[in-house]
Every structure is written in structure tokens, then in C-alpha cells.
Scaffold this active site. Structure first.
Site, PDB file in Angstrom:
ATOM      1  N   ALA A  72      43.731  45.928  37.367  1.00  0.00           N
ATOM      2  CA  ALA A  72      44.363  46.062  35.949  1.00  0.00           C
ATOM      3  C   ALA A  72      45.754  46.640  36.136  1.00  0.00           C
ATOM      4  O   ALA A  72      46.087  47.398  37.191  1.00  0.00           O
ATOM      5  CB  ALA A  72      43.419  47.307  35.680  1.00  0.00           C
ATOM      6  N   GLY A 117      40.061  44.837  39.683  1.00  0.00           N
ATOM      7  CA  GLY A 117      40.097  43.564  39.074  1.00  0.00           C
ATOM      8  C   GLY A 117      40.575  42.527  39.701  1.00  0.00           C
ATOM      9  O   GLY A 117      40.018  41.276  39.668  1.00  0.00           O
ATOM     10  N   GLU A 120      37.664  41.477  41.776  1.00  0.00           N
ATOM     11  CA  GLU A 120      36.527  40.973  40.812  1.00  0.00           C
ATOM     12  C   GLU A 120      36.655  39.512  40.622  1.00  0.00           C
ATOM     13  O   GLU A 120      35.741  38.792  40.290  1.00  0.00           O
ATOM     14  CB  GLU A 120      36.402  41.993  39.722  1.00  0.00           C
ATOM     15  CG  GLU A 120      35.834  43.294  39.980  1.00  0.00           C
ATOM     16  CD  GLU A 120      35.729  44.393  38.724  1.00  0.00           C
ATOM     17  OE1 GLU A 120      34.761  44.732  38.371  1.00  0.00           O
ATOM     18  OE2 GLU A 120      36.844  44.458  38.294  1.00  0.00           O
ATOM     19  N   GLU A 140      37.937  51.719  41.592  1.00  0.00           N
ATOM     20  CA  GLU A 140      38.080  52.349  40.150  1.00  0.00           C
ATOM     21  C   GLU A 140      37.580  53.671  40.181  1.00  0.00           C
ATOM     22  O   GLU A 140      38.079  54.353  39.286  1.00  0.00           O
ATOM     23  CB  GLU A 140      37.200  51.142  39.303  1.00  0.00           C
ATOM     24  CG  GLU A 140      37.819  49.776  38.934  1.00  0.00           C
ATOM     25  CD  GLU A 140      37.445  48.806  40.041  1.00  0.00           C
ATOM     26  OE1 GLU A 140      37.926  47.762  39.565  1.00  0.00           O
ATOM     27  OE2 GLU A 140      37.069  49.098  41.084  1.00  0.00           O
TER      28      GLU A 140
END
Length: 266
Positions: A72, A117, A120, A140
Site C-alpha cells: 500500500a 499488498g 498479496e 502489516e
């Protein structure tokens, strides 16, 4: 090879030979950090690729030399109010589910950092090819959140609940060799060879029936986690969707005539 840009930071390359599409993260100044705009573009690109019946395989790549994606965009997030964060959530979630829900086989080509992310996005793919520079992880909890792009669900499906818990709770980074040993990535190649190997694998996959590939992926995804009886019903439904297709007829004919099939894709 043709190219199409979605927004400023996402590039789709359609390889003329082999029905392979390359979905390239292209925000090099931020090491492909996923901003709101980039997330929107990823969603739009995935929608277009999912609707393109000529595409049989998608390869997720990065144009940055030292990173796949660092997750992110925390600089953008730092300026957000709580209301901004609430508004952004469905946008970013759409990007991760866009990759996850692509109806064709997907391969992530990972080098350098694939964190949060970024990892991910790779986990949302069916296969992950990594080179020896890769560093992966879900850090995270170290910044006060949780993996919210599918990580808490996709990682245990890949490596088991206890291993996923250890990796998520410690927030540690895992280098390439250990990542391969733990099953965080599926194939390990020499530095700089991740994209080439992923595209080569995609080419081998794309030689097969497009109808069969979509149905096989559907069965794999929908059947995962079900009990055996329910899973076999999912498989039977997928079989019925291809058993009377033009691809099935062509595949059998080509086998008997000892030639390469010319898939009608229907």
C-alpha cells in the site's frame, strides 16, 4: 506485441504468439506502491482481461528493477482522514479481488520486494515464479493493521494455518531461498529470469484448450476447502461445461489425427 495503458500506472501487453497477456505494474518512482489511482487501474485492467476470450493466461509482472510491489502507498495513507480510508477500502479491495477472480490461469513473476499488498497480489495468482533477489512478507501488523488484500485467507491456503500465523504475527521478511522452501513461491530461478520463466510457463499453459483452462481453474477455486463429496460435485459441474464443447471435439480429433489442435475456444 500490443500495449494498452490503464491509467498512469498499469500496462497490459498482449503477446501476439500464444494468447498470453502481461499485466505490468508500472509505478517505478514509488516501487509500485498501490495508490488509490493504481488500484482503480488494476481493477479496470482485470475486468478487460477477464472479458477478453482471446486471453488464456495472465502474467503479473513489474517494470521496476528492484521491486515487484512494496504494498500500500503509506505516504498517501498518511494524509487520509478516517472517512478517506473508508472510501478507499472498496477501491483497493477491488484491485486484489480483480486479480484473484481472473477466470484464466495467472502467474506472478516476482523479483525484489514483494511486501504487504504486493505479496498479496502475488498470492492472488495461481502460481508464483520468483528470482533469487525476491524478498516476500506480510508486515502489516508492524504498522498497526492486518493483511487486508486477501493475505489472511490466501497464505494459510498455501502454507497451512500455523506457518501463516507465524509469518503474519512476526511480520518478518522472507528471502527467496527460504520462501521456496516454505512454499511461499512455487519456482525459484536465477536473478533477472522471473519474467522470462513466467512467460515461458504461460506459453506452455496457453497451448491448451481455453475452455478447459477456464473450467479447470473454476473447479480448483470453487472446490478448494469443500468436503470431498461437495468438491466432486463442483468438478462434475465443470466437466459438464466442457464435455460437449467445440474444444473437446477438436481435442479428441487432433489427438487421433496426430496433429496440434486448433482450439475454437467454445
Amino acid at each position: 506485441m500490443s500495449e494498452e495503458r490503464f491509467g498512469e500506472f498499469v500496462l497490459v501487453r498482449r503477446h501476439e504468439q500464444g494468447h498470453v497477456a502481461e499485466l505490468a505494474l508500472d509505478r517505478p518512482k514509488a516501487m509500485n506502491a498501490v495508490s488509490t489511482g493504481m488500484a482503480r487501474s488494476l481493477t479496470e485492467a482485470c475486468t478487460a482481461l477477464g472479458e477478453d476470450r482471446d486471453v488464456r493466461v495472465v502474467v503479473l509482472t513489474s517494470t521496476h528493477e528492484r521491486a515487484f510491489c512494496v504494498g500500500a502507498d503509506l505516504k498517501e495513507r498518511n494524509s487520509f482522514s478516517d472517512a478517506d480510508l473508508v472510501r478507499q477500502r472498496p477501491v483497493t479491495r477491488g484491485a486484489y479481488t480483480g486479480v484473484l477472480q481472473l477466470p484464466v490461469p495467472t502467474i506472478a513473476a516476482v523479483h525484489g520486494f514483494a511486501l504487504g499488498g504486493g505479496f498479496e497480489l502475488a498470492l492472488a495468482c495461481d502460481l508464483i515464479v520468483a528470482d533469487r533477489t525476491a524478498v516476500v512478507g506480510l508486515p502489516e501488523v508492524s504498522v498497526g493493521v492486518i493483511p487486508g488484500g486477501g493475505g489472511t485467507q490466501l497464505l494459510p491456503r498455501r502454507v497451512g494455518a500455523a506457518r501463516a500465523a507465524e509469518l503474519i504475527f512476526t511480520a518478518r521478511r522472507v528471502e527467496a531461498a527460504e520462501a521456496r522452501e516454505l512454499g511461499l513461491v512455487d519456482q525459484l530461478v536465477e536473478a533477472g529470469q522471473d519474467r522470462e520463466e513466467a512467460l515461458a510457463t504461460a506459453g506452455r499453459i496457453a497451448a491448451n484448450s481455453p475452455v478447459g483452462l477456464r473450467a479447470a481453474k473454476r473447479a480448483l477455486r470453487l472446490g478448494h476447502g469443500l468436503d470431498l463429496r461437495a468438491g466432486l460435485e463442483v468438478e462434475d459441474a465443470a466437466w459438464r461445461s466442457v464435455a460437449f464443447s467445440g474444444d473437446r471435439a477438436e481435442g479428441v480429433a487432433a489427438f487421433n489425427e496426430k496433429r496440434k489442435p486448433q482450439w475454437p475456444g467454445e
